[in-house]
Write a protein that holds these residues in place. Structure first.
Motif, short mmCIF file in Angstrom:
data_model
loop_
_atom_site.label_atom_id
_atom_site.label_comp_id
_atom_site.label_asym_id
_atom_site.label_seq_id
_atom_site.Cartn_x
_atom_site.Cartn_y
_atom_site.Cartn_z
N ARG C 30 0.85 -1.33 -0.06
CA ARG C 30 0.06 0.17 -0.10
C ARG C 30 0.83 1.28 -0.07
N LYS C 31 1.99 1.28 0.91
CA LYS C 31 2.74 2.67 0.99
C LYS C 31 3.49 2.90 -0.15
N SER C 32 3.90 1.81 -0.98
CA SER C 32 4.85 1.85 -2.33
C SER C 32 3.94 2.52 -3.31
N GLY C 33 2.59 2.42 -3.23
CA GLY C 33 1.87 2.99 -4.57
C GLY C 33 2.00 2.33 -5.54
N VAL C 34 2.68 1.08 -5.86
CA VAL C 34 2.87 0.30 -6.94
C VAL C 34 1.37 -0.57 -7.00
N LYS C 35 0.98 -0.31 -8.24
CA LYS C 35 -0.42 -1.15 -8.74
C LYS C 35 0.16 -2.41 -9.57
N GLU C 36 1.07 -2.38 -10.26
CA GLU C 36 1.50 -3.65 -11.09
C GLU C 36 2.96 -3.79 -10.89
N GLY C 37 3.34 -4.90 -10.46
CA GLY C 37 4.87 -5.10 -10.05
C GLY C 37 5.21 -6.33 -9.66
N LEU C 38 6.44 -6.20 -9.00
CA LEU C 38 6.97 -7.47 -8.09
C LEU C 38 7.52 -6.95 -6.87
N CYS C 39 7.16 -7.94 -5.71
CA CYS C 39 7.30 -7.55 -4.34
C CYS C 39 8.50 -8.81 -3.94
N LEU C 40 9.54 -8.29 -3.55
CA LEU C 40 10.62 -9.15 -3.06
C LEU C 40 10.71 -9.12 -1.70
N VAL C 41 10.52 -10.22 -1.01
CA VAL C 41 10.45 -10.43 0.33
C VAL C 41 11.67 -11.40 0.88
N ASN C 42 12.82 -11.06 1.67
CA ASN C 42 13.80 -11.85 1.92
C ASN C 42 14.28 -11.78 3.26
N ALA C 43 14.91 -12.61 3.70
CA ALA C 43 15.65 -12.96 5.22
C ALA C 43 17.25 -12.04 4.64
N GLY C 98 14.27 -21.82 2.21
CA GLY C 98 14.28 -20.76 1.28
C GLY C 98 14.73 -19.36 1.92
N ARG C 99 15.44 -18.53 1.09
CA ARG C 99 15.82 -17.38 1.72
C ARG C 99 14.73 -16.37 1.69
N GLU C 100 13.91 -16.36 0.20
CA GLU C 100 13.17 -15.37 -0.17
C GLU C 100 11.71 -15.57 -0.78
N VAL C 101 10.81 -14.90 -1.22
CA VAL C 101 9.86 -15.13 -1.97
C VAL C 101 9.66 -13.78 -2.95
N VAL C 102 9.18 -13.98 -4.06
CA VAL C 102 8.85 -13.30 -4.98
C VAL C 102 7.52 -13.01 -5.12
N VAL C 103 6.68 -12.12 -4.97
CA VAL C 103 5.11 -12.26 -5.03
C VAL C 103 4.74 -11.10 -5.93
N ALA C 104 3.79 -11.29 -6.95
CA ALA C 104 3.32 -10.39 -7.81
C ALA C 104 2.57 -9.42 -7.13
N VAL C 105 2.51 -8.08 -7.55
CA VAL C 105 1.54 -7.03 -7.24
C VAL C 105 0.58 -6.96 -8.36
N SER C 106 -0.62 -6.88 -8.12
CA SER C 106 -1.57 -6.64 -9.22
C SER C 106 -2.65 -5.93 -8.62
N ASP C 107 -3.20 -4.75 -9.50
CA ASP C 107 -4.10 -3.98 -9.00
C ASP C 107 -4.09 -3.46 -7.47
N GLY C 108 -2.64 -3.54 -7.14
CA GLY C 108 -2.29 -2.73 -5.94
C GLY C 108 -2.24 -3.64 -4.59
N ARG C 109 -2.48 -4.90 -4.73
CA ARG C 109 -2.40 -5.85 -3.73
C ARG C 109 -1.62 -7.21 -3.91
N LEU C 110 -1.02 -7.74 -3.06
CA LEU C 110 -0.38 -8.99 -3.48
C LEU C 110 -1.39 -10.11 -4.03
N ASP C 111 -0.86 -10.58 -5.11
CA ASP C 111 -1.85 -11.38 -5.89
C ASP C 111 -1.59 -13.01 -5.48
#
Lengths: 138, 138, 138
Positions: C30-43, C98-111
């Motif tokens: 939400r804070k990112s303002g990204v509507k379409e993109g990728l979200c990396l979350v890693n230790a 695993g170290r990380e996940v990559v999650v799609a961001v679609s329409d401003g939300r975790l897809d």
């Protein structure tokens, strides 16, 4: 920046199955119009995997046997199965094989080494389940 | 959006080897000119890994021993080896360690915790093999 | 292209713990303002994981027991522990999860699929450790 999203649907005949989805992902890359970018392909269910390896049936049988050894099917052997499920093993198998792959898109194509193929790995099938393809770039 | 692509080549002396490729990936990030983005680093071969862990030789020996226990080398123990290969175990070992890492690029650098280092993990060496680096961002 | 970066801090009470961080990652999207993109979350630490699975306590107990079987805690059983650490097992456990996940961001939300939740997996806790969230897109 361009982005593209698509879902693939599966309902495998067997409980466990490996399905080569490379042509469908290539098709998505073409439709996306992205020439340079990243392509995420992930299972949307937590008892399934998306992974990259060789399309060789002997190897797939080895994977099957090996995963059964690391995390055997057992109706009574997992606390998770007290919820009424019998797929505790499938959650563990998917953890070994991974949820997702990220593949480079270069010059409008999946940027692959000679033997890389993308598979959907089903560990608790005979249900309708999905894979997400998300491509970003330009 | 900027994008950058590079390949690293390897031909390890031993069958199994871990090579710290962090400086080469950092170099690619510099050359890319990307300040904020994502950096994908993946093995282009299906018997090799790219993973992140500590650069400590004792730990690497532990990894080696542990992977040999989970997926032992065996000329006759894998169906895949009936194709004339003897690397069935290498496909499994690579599945445990993973094909790829995705690293954030922030302020023009790999956005790492204190001990994170990127390794090429070879499980069937003495052949020319490649790693792909793909960076997108701006 | 937009980009957003944030860190989550942890100091778990126990040595091993799974923490559901999905709400915090959604907040970052939400804070990112990204509507379409990728979200990396890693230790950001090499004895911890970020992974996606079900938020079910029985399953988490199964994971705990299974990882202990695959890579048991042992003060003397790992060469890495000769450095003065006792966390050799934690490096191996994190490699499985695993170290990380990559999650799609679609329409401003975790897809996400219906049961996907993001977890921080701690295998050597009682220390201050971090997770990185990096989001790119537009």
């Amino acid at each position: 920046m361009k982005s593209y999203r698509n879902e693939l649907w599966f309902c495998t005949a067997g409980r466990r199955e490996f399905v080569n989805i490379t042509p469908k992902v290539e098709d998505a890359v073409r439709k996306s119009g992205v020439k340079e970018g990243l392509c995420l392909v992930n299972a949307m269910h937590i008892t399934a995997s998306v992974f990259i390896n060789d399309d060789e049936s002997g190897l797939h049988a080895d994977f099957e046997e090996w995963l059964e050894r690391l995390a055997p099917f057992s109706r009574d052997g997992y606390r998770h199965n007290r919820t009424g499920e019998d797929n505790g093993d499938a959650h563990l198998k998917r953890s070994v094989m991974g949820r997702e792959v990220v593949v480079a898109v270069s010059d409008g194509r999946l940027d692959f080494g000679p033997w890389e193929q993308i598979f959907y790995g089903e560990f608790d099938g005979r249900r309708r389940k999905r894979v997400l393809i998300k491509i970003i770039g330009e």
